[in-house]
Design a protein around this motif. Structure first.
Motif, PDB file in Angstrom:
ATOM      1  N   ILE A  73     -34.071  -8.896 -27.336  1.00  0.00           N
ATOM      2  CA  ILE A  73     -35.142  -8.486 -27.746  1.00  0.00           C
ATOM      3  C   ILE A  73     -35.519  -9.126 -26.007  1.00  0.00           C
ATOM      4  N   LYS A  74     -35.259 -10.159 -25.719  1.00  0.00           N
ATOM      5  CA  LYS A  74     -35.697 -10.757 -24.146  1.00  0.00           C
ATOM      6  C   LYS A  74     -35.607 -10.078 -23.442  1.00  0.00           C
ATOM      7  N   LEU A  75     -34.514  -9.112 -23.051  1.00  0.00           N
ATOM      8  CA  LEU A  75     -34.351  -8.426 -22.018  1.00  0.00           C
ATOM      9  C   LEU A  75     -35.727  -7.032 -22.171  1.00  0.00           C
ATOM     10  N   GLU A  76     -35.582  -6.587 -23.335  1.00  0.00           N
ATOM     11  CA  GLU A  76     -37.137  -5.617 -23.837  1.00  0.00           C
ATOM     12  C   GLU A  76     -38.346  -6.650 -23.178  1.00  0.00           C
ATOM     13  N   ARG A  77     -38.662  -7.883 -23.857  1.00  0.00           N
ATOM     14  CA  ARG A  77     -40.214  -8.643 -23.547  1.00  0.00           C
ATOM     15  C   ARG A  77     -39.971  -8.325 -21.573  1.00  0.00           C
ATOM     16  N   SER A  78     -37.915  -8.566 -21.694  1.00  0.00           N
ATOM     17  CA  SER A  78     -38.881  -8.795 -19.448  1.00  0.00           C
ATOM     18  C   SER A  78     -39.596  -7.802 -19.063  1.00  0.00           C
ATOM     19  N   ALA A  79     -38.703  -6.032 -19.610  1.00  0.00           N
ATOM     20  CA  ALA A  79     -38.733  -4.883 -19.043  1.00  0.00           C
ATOM     21  C   ALA A  79     -40.341  -4.667 -18.997  1.00  0.00           C
ATOM     22  N   GLU A  80     -40.849  -5.439 -20.655  1.00  0.00           N
ATOM     23  CA  GLU A  80     -42.407  -4.820 -20.725  1.00  0.00           C
ATOM     24  C   GLU A  80     -43.433  -5.562 -19.863  1.00  0.00           C
ATOM     25  N   GLU A  81     -43.478  -7.094 -19.759  1.00  0.00           N
ATOM     26  CA  GLU A  81     -43.904  -8.064 -18.768  1.00  0.00           C
ATOM     27  C   GLU A  81     -43.664  -7.110 -17.411  1.00  0.00           C
ATOM     28  N   GLU A  82     -42.886  -6.663 -16.595  1.00  0.00           N
ATOM     29  CA  GLU A  82     -43.265  -6.908 -15.827  1.00  0.00           C
ATOM     30  C   GLU A  82     -43.828  -4.698 -15.892  1.00  0.00           C
ATOM     31  N   ARG A  83     -43.724  -4.624 -16.549  1.00  0.00           N
ATOM     32  CA  ARG A  83     -44.310  -2.957 -16.189  1.00  0.00           C
ATOM     33  C   ARG A  83     -45.656  -3.273 -16.768  1.00  0.00           C
ATOM     34  N   ALA A  84     -45.830  -4.039 -17.376  1.00  0.00           N
ATOM     35  CA  ALA A  84     -47.962  -4.850 -17.928  1.00  0.00           C
ATOM     36  C   ALA A  84     -48.236  -5.152 -16.163  1.00  0.00           C
ATOM     37  N   LYS A  85     -46.996  -5.519 -15.226  1.00  0.00           N
ATOM     38  CA  LYS A  85     -47.986  -5.287 -13.688  1.00  0.00           C
ATOM     39  C   LYS A  85     -48.286  -4.755 -13.264  1.00  0.00           C
ATOM     40  N   LEU A  86     -47.713  -3.351 -13.483  1.00  0.00           N
ATOM     41  CA  LEU A  86     -48.154  -2.833 -12.847  1.00  0.00           C
ATOM     42  C   LEU A  86     -49.639  -1.770 -12.543  1.00  0.00           C
ATOM     43  N   ALA A  87     -50.461  -2.376 -13.429  1.00  0.00           N
ATOM     44  CA  ALA A  87     -51.979  -2.486 -13.822  1.00  0.00           C
ATOM     45  C   ALA A  87     -52.295  -2.901 -12.734  1.00  0.00           C
ATOM     46  N   GLY A  88     -53.235  -1.618 -11.436  1.00  0.00           N
ATOM     47  CA  GLY A  88     -54.094  -2.172 -11.099  1.00  0.00           C
ATOM     48  C   GLY A  88     -53.356  -2.375  -9.660  1.00  0.00           C
ATOM     49  N   LEU A  89     -52.383  -2.061  -9.267  1.00  0.00           N
ATOM     50  CA  LEU A  89     -51.150  -1.324  -8.038  1.00  0.00           C
ATOM     51  C   LEU A  89     -51.576  -0.709  -7.748  1.00  0.00           C
ATOM     52  N   THR A  90     -51.537  -0.560  -6.623  1.00  0.00           N
ATOM     53  CA  THR A  90     -51.361   0.608  -5.393  1.00  0.00           C
ATOM     54  C   THR A  90     -50.441   0.835  -4.023  1.00  0.00           C
ATOM     55  N   GLY A  91     -50.345   1.366  -3.578  1.00  0.00           N
ATOM     56  CA  GLY A  91     -49.611   1.621  -2.345  1.00  0.00           C
ATOM     57  C   GLY A  91     -48.050   0.848  -2.634  1.00  0.00           C
ATOM     58  N   ASP A  92     -48.058   0.306  -1.459  1.00  0.00           N
ATOM     59  CA  ASP A  92     -46.425  -0.872  -1.545  1.00  0.00           C
ATOM     60  C   ASP A  92     -46.178  -1.651  -2.417  1.00  0.00           C
ATOM     61  N   GLU A 122     -35.631  -1.913 -13.098  1.00  0.00           N
ATOM     62  CA  GLU A 122     -34.648  -2.965 -12.599  1.00  0.00           C
ATOM     63  C   GLU A 122     -34.538  -3.750 -14.192  1.00  0.00           C
ATOM     64  N   ALA A 123     -36.197  -3.957 -14.856  1.00  0.00           N
ATOM     65  CA  ALA A 123     -35.455  -4.821 -15.816  1.00  0.00           C
ATOM     66  C   ALA A 123     -35.601  -4.167 -17.092  1.00  0.00           C
ATOM     67  N   SER A 124     -36.174  -2.381 -16.837  1.00  0.00           N
ATOM     68  CA  SER A 124     -35.476  -1.125 -17.727  1.00  0.00           C
ATOM     69  C   SER A 124     -34.377  -1.518 -18.642  1.00  0.00           C
ATOM     70  N   GLU A 125     -33.890  -1.041 -17.195  1.00  0.00           N
ATOM     71  CA  GLU A 125     -32.653  -1.100 -17.200  1.00  0.00           C
ATOM     72  C   GLU A 125     -31.486  -1.708 -18.110  1.00  0.00           C
ATOM     73  N   ARG A 126     -32.055  -3.231 -17.133  1.00  0.00           N
ATOM     74  CA  ARG A 126     -30.884  -4.176 -18.319  1.00  0.00           C
ATOM     75  C   ARG A 126     -31.334  -3.645 -19.319  1.00  0.00           C
ATOM     76  N   CYS A 127     -32.357  -3.607 -19.791  1.00  0.00           N
ATOM     77  CA  CYS A 127     -32.352  -4.224 -21.761  1.00  0.00           C
ATOM     78  C   CYS A 127     -31.733  -2.136 -22.088  1.00  0.00           C
TER      79      CYS A 127
END
Length: 65
Positions: free
Chosen positions: A9-28, A39-44
């Motif tokens: 559950i902790k691994l899945e939450r971590s992966a979801e938090e990292e995915r949510a941080k993608l919003a609004g980012l561009t480029g590098d 990487e977080a998703s793979e660990r999950c």
């Protein structure tokens, strides 16, 4: 129904938090965050893919674990 381990559950939450941080980012910034999410998703997913049957077929020596 099987109980889901707290660690998974902790691994899945971590992966979801990292995915949510993608919003609004561009480029590098997006690319760097995408790698962190992946990487977080793979660990999950890793614990659910590494069943004893798969490990045994891969030649794992269970007496050493």
């Amino acid at each position: 129904m099987a109980e889901v381990p707290d660690e998974l559950i902790k691994l899945e939450r971590s992966a979801e938090e990292e995915r949510a941080k993608l919003a609004g980012l561009t480029g590098d910034d997006y690319d760097a965050q995408w790698r962190r999410w992946r990487e977080a998703s793979e660990r999950c997913r890793r614990p659910s893919r590494c069943t004893p049957r798969r490990r045994a077929s891969a030649g794992t020596n269970w007496s050493r674990l």
